[in-house]
Write an enzyme that holds these catalytic residues in place. Structure first.
Site, mmCIF file in Angstrom:
data_model
loop_
_atom_site.group_PDB
_atom_site.id
_atom_site.type_symbol
_atom_site.label_atom_id
_atom_site.label_comp_id
_atom_site.label_asym_id
_atom_site.label_seq_id
_atom_site.Cartn_x
_atom_site.Cartn_y
_atom_site.Cartn_z
ATOM 1 N N LYS A 1 -9.602 2.608 -2.237
ATOM 2 C CA LYS A 1 -9.816 1.982 -0.930
ATOM 3 C C LYS A 1 -11.162 2.391 -0.353
ATOM 4 O O LYS A 1 -11.459 3.571 -0.201
ATOM 5 C CB LYS A 1 -8.679 2.394 0.004
ATOM 6 C CG LYS A 1 -8.702 1.742 1.379
ATOM 7 C CD LYS A 1 -7.492 2.216 2.186
ATOM 8 C CE LYS A 1 -7.415 1.570 3.558
ATOM 9 N NZ LYS A 1 -6.234 2.085 4.308
ATOM 10 N N GLU B 1 0.838 -1.199 0.000
ATOM 11 C CA GLU B 1 0.000 0.000 0.000
ATOM 12 C C GLU B 1 0.878 1.257 0.000
ATOM 13 O O GLU B 1 1.940 1.275 0.613
ATOM 14 C CB GLU B 1 -0.888 -0.016 1.247
ATOM 15 C CG GLU B 1 -1.784 1.206 1.406
ATOM 16 C CD GLU B 1 -2.517 1.216 2.750
ATOM 17 O OE1 GLU B 1 -3.553 1.873 2.837
ATOM 18 O OE2 GLU B 1 -2.032 0.558 3.698
ATOM 19 N N CYS C 1 -5.441 -2.870 2.540
ATOM 20 C CA CYS C 1 -5.196 -2.795 3.978
ATOM 21 C C CYS C 1 -6.449 -2.961 4.845
ATOM 22 O O CYS C 1 -6.931 -4.071 5.046
ATOM 23 C CB CYS C 1 -4.473 -1.484 4.295
ATOM 24 S SG CYS C 1 -3.531 -1.520 5.853
#
Length: 265
Positions: A109, A43, A143
C-alpha cells in the site's frame, strides 16, 4: 481479452484472529470453486485494520501466506487481498496476488492513512503493480490509495497501443461514516480512467468499535454499477465484458486529450 468472472467477498473480518479468518474466508472461496477467475477479499482480511503490528504482522514464511497459496491451488483461480506483513523491522500493508500455480505478485500500500496513524506503524510502497489475467491488465490497490487520482492515472502507451490497465481493484476497510466518499470515488476512478473498477470492503464492527457498511461494488467504465452490495456478509460474482470496454474507449477517446506528467515517488 476474455470475459472475466470476479467474485467480491464482503466479509466480517474477525478481529486479531488469523486462524479464524483463514477458516472464514476459506469457506467463502471453496464455495466459489469453478465459478470464478478471480476472488477478492477485503483489506487486512486476516486481522482487521490494526496498528498492533508487533503482534499481528506475519512474514512471507508464515501460516497465512502458505494457506493462501494452498487455497488458490485448491479453488483453481487467482485470490487477492491484503495482509499485515513484516520484513525485518519493517511492516507493510501488503496485497498478495496469488495464482493457482503458486506464483504470486505483491503490492505494498502506497498511501498510508495518517488519520488512523497508519503512517507511524507501516512503511509505504513505492511502485504500482500491473498484473495480467485472461488478457486483462489489472491494477490492484489498497483502500486509501483510492483518494489519489495521480497515482491511479490510466495512461495510454502509443507505442504498445494499450492502456496501463483495463480494471482497477480496491480492497478496503472503509468505515461507514465515510461511505459516501467511498462510493463516489469508485465511480470517479472508473469514469476518468476509462476502465472497470471493483471495490471490496468489509462489514461488521472491528476491535476499535468502527462500523463498516460494505458497499462493495463493480462498476463499468462510465461509473454505472454492475453490482452493488449492502451491509451483509456475502460473496457475489460478476462477469466483466471486454467488448463493451473496447467499444467505449473507441467511441469516447478522452485519453487523447489527457495531460502529460511525470510521477515522482
Amino acid at each position: 481479452m476474455q470475459a472475466l468472472r470476479i467474485s467480491l467477498v464482503q466479509g466480517a473480518t474477525r478481529w486479531h484472529d488469523a486462524a479464524a479468518n483463514r477458516d472464514y474466508y476459506g469457506a467463502f472461496a471453496r464455495a466459489l470453486k469453478g465459478q470464478s477467475d478471480l476472488i477478492v477479499f477485503p483489506e487486512t482480511f486476516t486481522s482487521g485494520f490494526t496498528n498492533e503490528t508487533l503482534h499481528q504482522a506475519e512474514t512471507m514464511q508464515g501460516e497465512s501466506f502458505a494457506w493462501l497459496k494452498s487455497l488458490a491451488q485448491e479453488v483453481g483461480c487467482v485470490i487477492t487481498g491484503s495482509m499485515v506483513m513484516r520484513e525485518g523491522e519493517r511492516c507493510v500493508n501488503r496485497l498478495v496476488w496469488m495464482r493457482p500455480d503458486g506464483s504470486f505478485e505483491l503490492y505494498d500500500k502506497r498511501h498510508l492513512f495518517r488519520m488512523a496513524r497508519e503512517h507511524e506503524r507501516y512503511a509505504g510502497g513505492d511502485a504500482r503493480l500491473i498484473v495480467e489475467l485472461n488478457g486483462w491488465r489489472i491494477l490492484p490497490q489498497v483502500c486509501y490509495d483510492l483518494r489519489f487520482p495521480v497515482w491511479l492515472r490510466n495512461r495510454y502507451d502509443k507505442a504498445a497501443r494499450r492502456f496501463d490497465y483495463d480494471l482497477a481493484i480496491f480492497v478496503a476497510n472503509w468505515p461507514s461514516p465515510r461511505r459516501e466518499p467511498w462510493r463516489t470515488l469508485l465511480r470517479a476512478r472508473a469514469i476518468e480512467n476509462l476502465a472497470y473498477v471493483v471495490g471490496v470492503n468489509r462489514v461488521g464492527v472491528d476491535g476499535n468499535d468502527l462500523p463498516y457498511s460494505g458497499d462493495s461494488a463493480a462498476l463499468d467504465f462510465v461509473g454505472t454499477p454492475l453490482i452493488e452490495l449492502g451491509a451483509q456478509e456475502q460473496a457475489v460474482t460478476v462477469t466483466l465484458d471486454p467488448a463493451a470496454l473496447a467499444v467505449h474507449r473507441e467511441r469516447f477517446p478522452a485519453w487523447m486529450d489527457a495531460d502529460d506528467f511525470e510521477l515522482k515517488v
